[in-house]
Design a protein around this motif. Structure first.
Motif, PDB file in Angstrom:
ATOM      1  N   HIS A 122       0.836  -1.194   0.000  1.00 59.39           N
ATOM      2  CA  HIS A 122       0.000   0.000   0.000  1.00 59.39           C
ATOM      3  C   HIS A 122       0.876   1.250   0.000  1.00 59.39           C
ATOM      4  O   HIS A 122       1.934   1.274   0.635  1.00 59.39           O
ATOM      5  N   GLY A 125      -2.156   3.887   2.104  1.00 57.69           N
ATOM      6  CA  GLY A 125      -3.434   3.202   2.234  1.00 57.69           C
ATOM      7  C   GLY A 125      -4.021   2.685   0.940  1.00 57.69           C
ATOM      8  O   GLY A 125      -5.004   1.954   0.976  1.00 57.69           O
ATOM      9  N   VAL A 126      -3.446   3.033  -0.213  1.00 55.03           N
ATOM     10  CA  VAL A 126      -3.967   2.591  -1.511  1.00 55.03           C
ATOM     11  C   VAL A 126      -3.156   1.398  -1.984  1.00 55.03           C
ATOM     12  O   VAL A 126      -1.926   1.464  -2.068  1.00 55.03           O
ATOM     13  N   VAL A 127      -3.833   0.308  -2.319  1.00 54.20           N
ATOM     14  CA  VAL A 127      -3.145  -0.901  -2.712  1.00 54.20           C
ATOM     15  C   VAL A 127      -2.539  -0.750  -4.105  1.00 54.20           C
ATOM     16  O   VAL A 127      -3.111  -0.120  -4.993  1.00 54.20           O
ATOM     17  N   SER A 129      -1.935  -3.109  -6.825  1.00 52.91           N
ATOM     18  CA  SER A 129      -2.467  -4.449  -7.015  1.00 52.91           C
ATOM     19  C   SER A 129      -1.558  -5.363  -7.811  1.00 52.91           C
ATOM     20  O   SER A 129      -1.515  -6.571  -7.571  1.00 52.91           O
ATOM     21  N   TYR A 155      -7.541  -3.096   6.219  1.00 52.42           N
ATOM     22  CA  TYR A 155      -7.203  -2.475   4.948  1.00 52.42           C
ATOM     23  C   TYR A 155      -8.179  -2.919   3.869  1.00 52.42           C
ATOM     24  O   TYR A 155      -8.765  -4.003   3.937  1.00 52.42           O
ATOM     25  N   ARG A 157      -7.700  -3.872   0.756  1.00 51.89           N
ATOM     26  CA  ARG A 157      -7.332  -5.078   0.021  1.00 51.89           C
ATOM     27  C   ARG A 157      -6.871  -6.135   1.001  1.00 51.89           C
ATOM     28  O   ARG A 157      -6.068  -5.863   1.899  1.00 51.89           O
ATOM     29  N   ALA A 163       1.241  -7.319   4.903  1.00 45.94           N
ATOM     30  CA  ALA A 163       1.113  -6.060   4.174  1.00 45.94           C
ATOM     31  C   ALA A 163       2.335  -5.195   4.433  1.00 45.94           C
ATOM     32  O   ALA A 163       2.884  -5.173   5.538  1.00 45.94           O
ATOM     33  N   ASN A 165       3.294  -1.205   4.092  1.00 46.71           N
ATOM     34  CA  ASN A 165       2.666   0.101   3.935  1.00 46.71           C
ATOM     35  C   ASN A 165       3.741   1.180   3.820  1.00 46.71           C
ATOM     36  O   ASN A 165       4.547   1.362   4.732  1.00 46.71           O
TER      37      ASN A 165
END
Length: 779
Positions: A122, A125-127, A129, A155, A157, A163, A165
């Motif tokens: 992330h 906070g935005v994955v 992908s 989160y 995703r 994860a 971050n």
């Protein structure tokens, strides 16, 4: 019942270990030193937002590692692969320009687009992908947080392994920034980092950061004479923050990253099937590596003479461009409730080209194809777009803390895969094509709640519901010598499938005093079923769909966190069981296209281990940051055919009769022991400045790059030593940092792959010894 009994035994054992670690973690140094350090303000607290609220690292009842901006800068960490030298529980691999992050033995085991990473990345906070797009964004960071274990209730995703971050530096209410210029060698490195931010107008703040990296290559192409593994990239990020009131925050972010160089090519390690040209079995000659054969002019093809070099007819191409636009709106509805909207669009375009035979073989008539000239040059453009929307409600009262969220992701991935003699100009039709597109739609609702029953005891609960749909469309074809053109297979994939899942979690926190927290967590994780783009072409109308089942994990963890005075110590002990792990198997076959790739589910793998982190600052001058991790991760139920088993190539071979029981084999990228030791010592100067001596010791035990535990596709245990001397002027503005990484110049393979098209084993390498000086000015 066996599962429940095993889990009970594990929890009993880990509870004992956690209690013992608490006893060990008591200050072993003199009490007066601790008091002096505390009085001098030599705190050891690290603030993170792993649970979507600002907390001290020692107050987060999860297994979290955090690396701050000072450590990243001191160690010149600008890539994900450099992160594993600072965080012991993470392993980084790469092949064919895919980032492969592993945490606790779980990670991405496919080298074709379409399979989600098991460790989510992330950015604010935005994955991110796509695994190939995870190789950017490592600049102007406030910190990096690594969450170990399945994620899905905090989160947008979900992820089965963990994860990572990346928290970028945000605008502030005062004018500030920096300029840093780095020069390094032997491969000349010129790197510029700069940022400026502060107020623009009443209620408006901004920040602009840029990074430019240009570096000579770590190796050469012995055939063309050109450098490889060089760097030519630049990145930029702009934040614009609006504060219309003290209850509303609007943050708009734009990010851009570009690479255009000859990096990421795999290097020759060994031939896949040694001895086949000397075994007097003519049928096995087709298993010889292309680099062992004669060229059309009668010359002998050859491989590179140095492991960091290649010897290929064409230079590799790494041409990437990605950008993102993100809008984050936070509204404080009350003192206890805040609402956040996170909207993002990301675009990724890349062209990757590599001569897969890793040799000077140009192409010749193969025994299996008569007149068909064939080679293993691989052309792979990738085009990916993703839109994500996340809505969060954060509740924080005296006793109740909760995160409630809704998440939506719409992603399209298009891939061209051409393998043949001439795929750069497309003048040669004798190739295999496996192009395709995957459309992904995801909806999810999640919640994570903590309730304080008393000052000492809290209970936690979480849940996630996920729904995912995937549509695969392929365009597969084979070159025809008779027709002198590419012939598309009449039966192409155009298939759709969806899955849903409910993943709960439970936990507790116990604080016997202000310095200590004990915790326990149980959770389940989910990664959607999927198919590889370019998966094996359809052979009949009744062939089963190419999708594999979802990957699911159940995890147990207990731990302790201690923080007082000059010492912080964290322990986590865990057990996890992964079902239907997604694995890609590629093997040689005796008929065109001479290889086949299959995505399959591994039945069951299990892992248990412990991670211990300590941060000790006995005085203002001396700091020790140390981490040790133990991991036992193995398959408990998995049968598959070994792509390097020559019997599969024999005429009439039946794959189902050549399956191997992999029970007891270690999972990929799972070193039993990981150790990091990072001491620093500061010396005051007469002019008021400061010189800081830093070093980093990193150890990883042996890890396999294949589930078949083949030593030819493994990295033996290794030690990496880094050091730096950093001077800070008394005015706090000027700094100079002389650094060296991988002092002993260890040759470390980050990943390995058996390339079936060329019958050779290749690998990607971590950087050699690098050194340089970074001059900085902060304001």
């Amino acid at each position: 019942m066996l599962t429940h009994r095993a889990s009970a035994r594990l929890l009993a054992r880990t509870s004992i270990v956690a209690a013992a670690a608490f006893a060990i973690a008591q200050p072993a140094f003199a009490q007066d030193a601790a008091e002096q350090a505390a009085e001098e303000g030599a705190g050891t607290e690290i603030i993170v937002t792993a649970q979507k609220r600002a907390q001290s690292l020692s107050d987060v009842s999860l297994s979290v590692a955090a690396v701050g901006t000072e450590a990243l800068a001191a160690n010149i960490t600008v890539t994900l692969e450099g992160l594993q030298a600072l965080v012991p529980s993470i392993s980084f691999g790469n092949d064919f320009n895919f980032a492969k992050l592993f945490i606790r033995g779980i990670g991405l085991s496919s080298s074709l687009p379409g399979v989600d990473p098991s460790v989510a990345l992330h950015v604010d906070g935005v994955v991110v992908s796509l695994a190939q797009a995870q190789l950017g964004s490592m600049f102007d960071l406030e910190r990096v947080e690594v969450l170990r274990g399945p994620q899905g209730t905090l989160y947008g995703r979900n992820a089965t392994g963990g994860a990572v971050n990346l928290i970028t530096a945000k605008p502030s209410d005062t004018l500030e920034g920096y300029v840093r210029q780095t020069l390094g060698g032997d491969a000349l490195l010129i790197q510029t980092d700069a940022a400026i931010g502060g107020p623009i107008a009443e209620g408006v703040r901004g920040r602009l950061a840029v990074q430019r990296i240009k570096r000579d290559g770590f190796g050469v192409n012995e055939f063309t004479g050109n450098e490889i593994d060089n760097l030519n990239q630049w990145s930029g990020r702009a934040h614009l923050e609006f504060l219309p009131s003290d209850k509303v925050n609007i943050l708009l972010t734009g990010e851009y990253h570009r690479e255009d160089d000859r990096s990421l090519a795999i290097k020759f390690r060994e031939v896949s099937f040694p001895g086949v040209l000397n075994d007097n079995i003519a049928a096995n000659d087709g298993l010889s590596a292309l680099g062992q054969r004669l060229n059309a002019d009668g010359s002998q093809a050859r491989f590179a003479t140095n492991p960091r070099n290649i010897a290929t007819n064409f230079d590799p191409i790494n041409d990437r461009e990605q950008w993102a636009l993100t809008g984050a709106i936070t509204v404080d509805a009350s003192d206890a409730v805040s609402i956040k909207s996170l909207t993002s669009y990301r675009s990724f375009d890349a062209i990757f080209f590599h001569d897969f035979d890793m040799s000077t073989y140009l192409g010749y008539a193969l025994a299996q194809t008569n007149a068909l000239r064939s080679s293993a040059n691989h052309w792979q453009p990738v085009f990916q777009h993703q839109f994500s929307q996340e809505l969060q409600a954060n509740v924080d009262t005296d006793k109740f803390h909760g995160v409630f969220g809704l998440f939506y992701l719409d992603e399209q991935i298009e891939v061209e895969n051409h393998i043949g003699l001439d795929v750069l100009t497309n003048t040669d039709p004798f190739r295999v094509q496996f192009d395709g597109r995957l459309d992904v739609k995801t909806w999810a609702a999640f919640a994570n709640m903590t309730y304080d029953l008393s000052d000492m005891f809290s209970v936690k609960a979480g849940a996630r519901y996920s729904w995912e749909e995937r549509r695969l469309r392929n365009q597969a074809g084979l070159g025809s010598a008779a027709l002198n053109r590419l012939v598309l297979d009449p039966l192409q994939w155009d298939a759709k499938k969806s899955w849903d899942d409910f993943s709960p979690s439970l936990g507790f926190e116990f604080r016997p005093n202000d310095d200590l927290m004990l915790y326990g967590n149980w959770s389940r994780g989910f990664k959607s079923g999927t198919a590889e783009i370019g998966s094996t072409r359809r052979l009949s109308p009744t062939q089963p769909l190419p999708f594999v089942d979802p990957e699911k994990v159940e995890a147990f963890e207990v731990g302790s966190k201690y923080s007082a005075g000059a010492l912080s110590a964290n322990l986590a002990v865990f057990f996890q069981r992964l079902k239907n792990g997604q694995f890609s198997l590629t093997r040689a076959i005796p008929t065109p296209p001479f290889f086949t790739s299959t995505l399959t589910n591994a039945a069951v793998s299990e892992a248990y281990g412990a991670e211990f982190d300590v941060l000790w600052r006995p005085s203002r001058e001396f700091t020790v940051n140390a981490s040790v991790g133990y991991l036992h991760s193995e398959f408990t139920k998995f049968s598959a055919s070994d792509p390097l088993d020559p019997r599969l190539f024999a005429p009439g071979a039946v794959e189902s009769e050549l399956l191997k029981d992999l029970s007891g084999n270690a999972t990929r990228m799972s070193p039993k022991w990981s150790l990091n030791l990072n001491p620093t010592y500061s010396v005051g100067m007469n002019n008021g400045g400061e010189v800081q001596f830093g070093s980093n010791f990193s150890y990883r035990s042996k890890q396999f790059h294949t589930e078949f535990n083949d030593d030819r596709m493994a990295q033996d245990g290794y030690i990496q030593l880094d050091a730096n001397i950093r001077y800070k002027h008394s005015d706090g503005h000027f700094s100079a940092n002389a650094w060296v990484r991988n002092i002993t110049n260890e040759l470390v393979y980050a990943g390995s792959f058996a390339v079936s098209t060329s019958r050779a084993i290749g690998g990607t390498l971590m950087p050699p010894r690098t050194y340089g000086i970074t001059l900085g000015y902060d304001f």
